[in-house]
Design a protein around this motif. Structure first.
Motif, PDB file in Angstrom:
ATOM      1  N   ARG A   1      -4.938  12.789   7.816  1.00  0.00           N
ATOM      2  CA  ARG A   1      -5.073  11.394   8.602  1.00  0.00           C
ATOM      3  C   ARG A   1      -6.434  11.179   8.914  1.00  0.00           C
ATOM      4  NH1 ARG A   1       0.138  10.807  12.305  1.00  0.00           N
ATOM      5  NH2 ARG A   1       1.577   9.901  10.470  1.00  0.00           N
ATOM      6  N   PHE A   2      -7.119  12.130   9.518  1.00  0.00           N
ATOM      7  CA  PHE A   2      -8.740  12.383  10.102  1.00  0.00           C
ATOM      8  C   PHE A   2      -9.669  12.315   8.758  1.00  0.00           C
ATOM      9  CE2 PHE A   2      -6.895  12.534  14.079  1.00  0.00           C
ATOM     10  CZ  PHE A   2      -8.055  11.709  14.940  1.00  0.00           C
ATOM     11  N   ASN A   3      -8.931  12.667   7.646  1.00  0.00           N
ATOM     12  CA  ASN A   3      -9.801  12.461   6.472  1.00  0.00           C
ATOM     13  C   ASN A   3      -9.718  11.521   5.421  1.00  0.00           C
ATOM     14  OD1 ASN A   3     -11.661  14.972   6.237  1.00  0.00           O
ATOM     15  ND2 ASN A   3      -9.721  15.907   7.306  1.00  0.00           N
ATOM     16  N   GLY A   4      -8.991  10.317   6.118  1.00  0.00           N
ATOM     17  CA  GLY A   4      -8.934   9.326   5.352  1.00  0.00           C
ATOM     18  C   GLY A   4      -7.509   8.949   4.559  1.00  0.00           C
ATOM     19  N   PHE A   5      -6.699   9.956   4.458  1.00  0.00           N
ATOM     20  CA  PHE A   5      -5.220   9.763   3.788  1.00  0.00           C
ATOM     21  C   PHE A   5      -4.516   8.829   4.761  1.00  0.00           C
ATOM     22  CE2 PHE A   5      -7.438  13.244   1.831  1.00  0.00           C
ATOM     23  CZ  PHE A   5      -7.320  12.841   0.496  1.00  0.00           C
ATOM     24  N   SER A   6      -3.528   8.152   3.931  1.00  0.00           N
ATOM     25  CA  SER A   6      -2.327   7.824   4.683  1.00  0.00           C
ATOM     26  C   SER A   6      -1.241   8.829   4.689  1.00  0.00           C
ATOM     27  CB  SER A   6      -1.743   6.285   4.087  1.00  0.00           C
ATOM     28  OG  SER A   6      -0.622   5.848   4.717  1.00  0.00           O
TER      29      SER A   6
ATOM     30  N   THR B   1      -0.227  19.663  12.321  1.00  0.00           N
ATOM     31  CA  THR B   1      -1.725  19.873  12.342  1.00  0.00           C
ATOM     32  C   THR B   1      -2.076  19.592  10.790  1.00  0.00           C
ATOM     33  OG1 THR B   1      -1.475  22.259  11.294  1.00  0.00           O
ATOM     34  CG2 THR B   1      -1.662  21.818  13.623  1.00  0.00           C
ATOM     35  N   ILE B   2      -1.413  19.511   9.785  1.00  0.00           N
ATOM     36  CA  ILE B   2      -1.628  19.169   8.376  1.00  0.00           C
ATOM     37  C   ILE B   2      -1.974  17.691   8.468  1.00  0.00           C
ATOM     38  CG2 ILE B   2      -0.978  18.917   5.897  1.00  0.00           C
ATOM     39  CD1 ILE B   2      -0.355  21.855   6.367  1.00  0.00           C
ATOM     40  N   VAL B   3      -0.853  17.019   8.847  1.00  0.00           N
ATOM     41  CA  VAL B   3      -0.654  15.505   8.941  1.00  0.00           C
ATOM     42  C   VAL B   3      -1.898  14.894   9.577  1.00  0.00           C
ATOM     43  CG1 VAL B   3       0.596  13.579   9.864  1.00  0.00           C
ATOM     44  CG2 VAL B   3       1.886  15.408   8.735  1.00  0.00           C
TER      45      VAL B   3
ATOM     46  N   ARG C   1       0.629  -1.311   0.072  1.00  0.00           N
ATOM     47  CA  ARG C   1       0.098  -0.144  -0.120  1.00  0.00           C
ATOM     48  C   ARG C   1       0.864   1.193   0.157  1.00  0.00           C
ATOM     49  NH1 ARG C   1      -4.117   2.257   4.700  1.00  0.00           N
ATOM     50  NH2 ARG C   1      -4.861   3.796   3.416  1.00  0.00           N
ATOM     51  N   GLU C   2       0.621   2.027  -0.671  1.00  0.00           N
ATOM     52  CA  GLU C   2       1.244   3.116  -1.042  1.00  0.00           C
ATOM     53  C   GLU C   2       0.989   4.310  -0.083  1.00  0.00           C
ATOM     54  OE1 GLU C   2       0.767   4.354  -5.072  1.00  0.00           O
ATOM     55  OE2 GLU C   2       2.858   3.496  -5.746  1.00  0.00           O
ATOM     56  N   LEU C   3       1.948   5.189   0.352  1.00  0.00           N
ATOM     57  CA  LEU C   3       1.941   5.993   1.318  1.00  0.00           C
ATOM     58  C   LEU C   3       1.264   7.115   0.344  1.00  0.00           C
ATOM     59  CD1 LEU C   3       2.241   7.472   4.153  1.00  0.00           C
ATOM     60  CD2 LEU C   3       4.452   7.936   3.150  1.00  0.00           C
ATOM     61  N   ASP C   4      -0.009   7.801   0.886  1.00  0.00           N
ATOM     62  CA  ASP C   4      -0.656   8.887  -0.029  1.00  0.00           C
ATOM     63  C   ASP C   4       0.334  10.053   0.124  1.00  0.00           C
ATOM     64  OD1 ASP C   4      -3.062   7.594  -0.892  1.00  0.00           O
ATOM     65  OD2 ASP C   4      -3.775   8.134   1.207  1.00  0.00           O
ATOM     66  N   CYS C   5       0.979  10.562   1.052  1.00  0.00           N
ATOM     67  CA  CYS C   5       1.512  11.772   1.263  1.00  0.00           C
ATOM     68  C   CYS C   5       2.633  12.089   2.266  1.00  0.00           C
ATOM     69  CB  CYS C   5       0.665  13.102   1.292  1.00  0.00           C
ATOM     70  SG  CYS C   5       1.160  14.604   1.216  1.00  0.00           S
ATOM     71  N   TYR C   6       3.842  12.369   2.039  1.00  0.00           N
ATOM     72  CA  TYR C   6       4.675  12.388   3.205  1.00  0.00           C
ATOM     73  C   TYR C   6       5.107  14.161   3.114  1.00  0.00           C
ATOM     74  CZ  TYR C   6       9.130  11.677   5.587  1.00  0.00           C
ATOM     75  OH  TYR C   6      10.003  11.491   6.552  1.00  0.00           O
ATOM     76  N   VAL C   7       4.693  14.631   4.315  1.00  0.00           N
ATOM     77  CA  VAL C   7       4.744  16.069   4.499  1.00  0.00           C
ATOM     78  C   VAL C   7       6.194  16.475   4.983  1.00  0.00           C
ATOM     79  CG1 VAL C   7       4.079  17.946   5.749  1.00  0.00           C
ATOM     80  CG2 VAL C   7       2.414  16.233   5.044  1.00  0.00           C
TER      81      VAL C   7
ATOM     82  N   ASP D   1      -3.802  25.283  -1.636  1.00  0.00           N
ATOM     83  CA  ASP D   1      -4.047  26.193  -0.559  1.00  0.00           C
ATOM     84  C   ASP D   1      -3.938  25.440   0.748  1.00  0.00           C
ATOM     85  OD1 ASP D   1      -4.908  27.891   1.347  1.00  0.00           O
ATOM     86  OD2 ASP D   1      -6.696  28.665   0.169  1.00  0.00           O
ATOM     87  N   LEU D   2      -3.153  26.015   1.661  1.00  0.00           N
ATOM     88  CA  LEU D   2      -2.910  25.401   2.962  1.00  0.00           C
ATOM     89  C   LEU D   2      -3.990  25.348   3.918  1.00  0.00           C
ATOM     90  CD1 LEU D   2       0.462  26.698   4.031  1.00  0.00           C
ATOM     91  CD2 LEU D   2      -0.142  24.502   3.514  1.00  0.00           C
ATOM     92  N   ALA D   3      -5.270  26.149   3.479  1.00  0.00           N
ATOM     93  CA  ALA D   3      -6.514  26.160   4.156  1.00  0.00           C
ATOM     94  C   ALA D   3      -7.251  25.147   3.581  1.00  0.00           C
ATOM     95  CB  ALA D   3      -6.994  27.640   4.008  1.00  0.00           C
ATOM     96  N   ALA D   4      -6.905  24.474   2.593  1.00  0.00           N
ATOM     97  CA  ALA D   4      -7.766  23.546   1.889  1.00  0.00           C
ATOM     98  C   ALA D   4      -6.889  22.210   1.509  1.00  0.00           C
ATOM     99  CB  ALA D   4      -8.593  23.992   0.924  1.00  0.00           C
ATOM    100  N   VAL D   5      -6.090  21.838   2.405  1.00  0.00           N
ATOM    101  CA  VAL D   5      -5.190  20.790   2.015  1.00  0.00           C
ATOM    102  C   VAL D   5      -5.770  19.413   1.615  1.00  0.00           C
ATOM    103  CG1 VAL D   5      -2.899  21.649   3.104  1.00  0.00           C
ATOM    104  CG2 VAL D   5      -4.454  20.173   4.184  1.00  0.00           C
ATOM    105  N   THR D   6      -6.915  19.071   2.267  1.00  0.00           N
ATOM    106  CA  THR D   6      -7.380  17.881   2.360  1.00  0.00           C
ATOM    107  C   THR D   6      -8.172  17.802   0.899  1.00  0.00           C
ATOM    108  OG1 THR D   6      -8.299  17.608   4.540  1.00  0.00           O
ATOM    109  CG2 THR D   6      -9.578  16.569   2.758  1.00  0.00           C
TER     110      THR D   6
END
Length: 430
Positions: free
Chosen positions: A353-358, A347-349, A328-334, A410-415
């Motif tokens: 995560r709470f919106n379903g991303f790895s 806070t972004i991580v 399983r690939e990692l969706d995003c590395y901050v 946009d950092l205000a809408a990263v999800t």
């Protein structure tokens, strides 16, 4: 003092445990499609449960059980198999009174037997199995065999063979027992001590003896098929008819008796015939049992089920060179470029995560180059770099690690930004 694993046990580490998760999900999925519901029973039970249910002439009860006394001097045993516990629960919770019949249950979990560890055979091993209680219909015998065969094929196994037999009803088994006693008794002193005890208690167990399996009398022993009465013969014929209708080929083996005392009528094994196992290796075994529910003080209730070893399954997959699709690939590395970006990264991580991303970030104080290497090792789909410039502008770059393409989000809408990028990537890969 060195602390090591007890003999016959093993650790399942990250990298391997994902394969177990995959297999468990496939088994759960196929059981649910067949309308079997999960049951979870205790790891230990009262010893008498297995003595009565499995049979005191079996190797499991006489030699292999992990039995201990608790603080009130009660004899308890780590479960050596799954059927007895499931049937005990069926009786204790009066599942026989449910409107929906038959009661169809599946389980998975550790079992324990004290035997010589070798290959895929361990003292703590994992078993998956199921039981259908309440139906006399031979079609359900075919159903559970079909489920087991479908499970192996869904995982990609090609070299498997179904072997079946009938142990007949009580009347047929009694006549067969008398013939076996007459056959073995004149030379029983040539057999092991266990078989000498089994002769009058349960001579069928002699056919399953690991010590004397090569004795000439085993090969010439009377076949149970010669003693099946009309009802048992008809039942066995119907099972084979249903299997044929399902396109499942099988081999009839009159010597197949299984290792537990509660079986009658249909008994079966699924074996791997893949080159590399050497002799045929049993992956799954089961059959029909009438009388086990009554043995546990329940009403007269027929049952049928099977158990399969997960360790043996993995051995079969390895022999056939089958790789399970578990990466399983990692969706995003901050990635953080400055110390001041750390709080925002956390806070972004958390949000992603709470919106379903790895999602992952660095926790080792690595420089940006080291973080990029870590993202690559973890097969990240995207990287997101945060520094002072990004914090001030409220905009960051999201990089596709496969193509190198970068987009601004946009950092205000990263999800929403990551969701759009992932959907676009998945669309391109279709």
């Amino acid at each position: 003092m060195q602390m090591k694993l007890p003999r016959g046990t093993r650790d399942i580490l990250p990298g391997e445990v994902e394969k177990w998760h995959y297999v468990e999900r496939v088994f759960q999925s196929i059981c649910e499609r067949f309308q079997y519901k999960e049951i979870r029973t205790p790891i230990f039970e009262h010893t008498e449960l297995f003595q009565r249910g499995v049979g005191d002439t079996t190797d499991i009860v006489s030699k292999e059980m992990y039995t201990f006394q608790d603080k009130k001097n009660r004899s308890l045993t780590l479960r050596p198999e799954g059927t007895a516990s499931v049937v005990r629960a069926f009786v204790e919770h009066k599942l026989f009174g449910q409107v929906n019949q038959p009661v169809k249950l599946y389980y998975t979990g550790p079992m324990f037997r004290y035997e010589r560890p070798q290959g895929a055979r361990q003292r703590q091993f994992t078993q998956m199995g199921l039981e259908a209680l309440g139906s006399n219909d031979p079609a359900i015998d075919a159903e559970i065999i079909s489920l087991a065969m479908s499970f192996y094929k869904e995982l990609g196994l090609q070299n498997i063979e179904l072997v079946i037999n009938s142990l007949g009803d009580k009347e047929s088994r009694l006549k067969h027992k008398e013939a076996l006693v007459a056959h073995f008794e004149p030379q029983i002193d040539e057999f092991c001590a266990d078989c000498q005890v089994r002769l009058h208690k349960n001579p069928l167990r002699i056919l399953d003896c690991k010590v004397d399996h090569a004795h000439p009398l085993i090969a010439t022993a009377p076949s149970i098929l010669e003693f099946l009465n009309e009802e048992s013969t008809a039942y066995f014929a119907k099972v084979k008819t249903y299997l044929d209708a399902l396109g499942i080929s099988c081999t009839v083996d009159p010597t197949l008796v299984r290792g537990l005392d509660y079986y009658n009528h249909t008994t079966f094994e699924i074996m791997s015939t893949a080159e590399g196992f050497g002799a045929k290796s049993t992956l799954c075994g089961g059959g029909r049992y009438h009388g086990l529910v009554q043995e546990f003080d329940g009403p007269e209730t027929p049952g049928v089920g099977f158990g399969l070893g997960v360790e043996r399954l993995f051995a079969a997959l390895d022999v056939e060179g089958i790789e399970l699709p578990v990466a399983r690939e990692l969706d995003c590395y901050v990635i953080t470029a400055t110390e001041t970006a750390e709080v925002k990264a956390v806070t972004i991580v958390n949000e992603l995560r709470f919106n379903g991303f790895s999602v992952e970030k660095d926790y080792m104080g690595r420089k940006m180059k080291g973080q990029l290497k870590d993202a690559d090792r973890k097969n990240a789909r995207f990287t997101m770099i945060l520094g002072d410039t990004e914090l001030e502008s409220g905009i960051c770059k999201l990089k596709n690690m496969k193509t190198g393409e970068q987009t601004e989000i946009d950092l205000a809408a990263v999800t929403a930004g990551l969701q759009t990028a992932r959907e676009q990537l998945e669309g391109e890969n279709k």
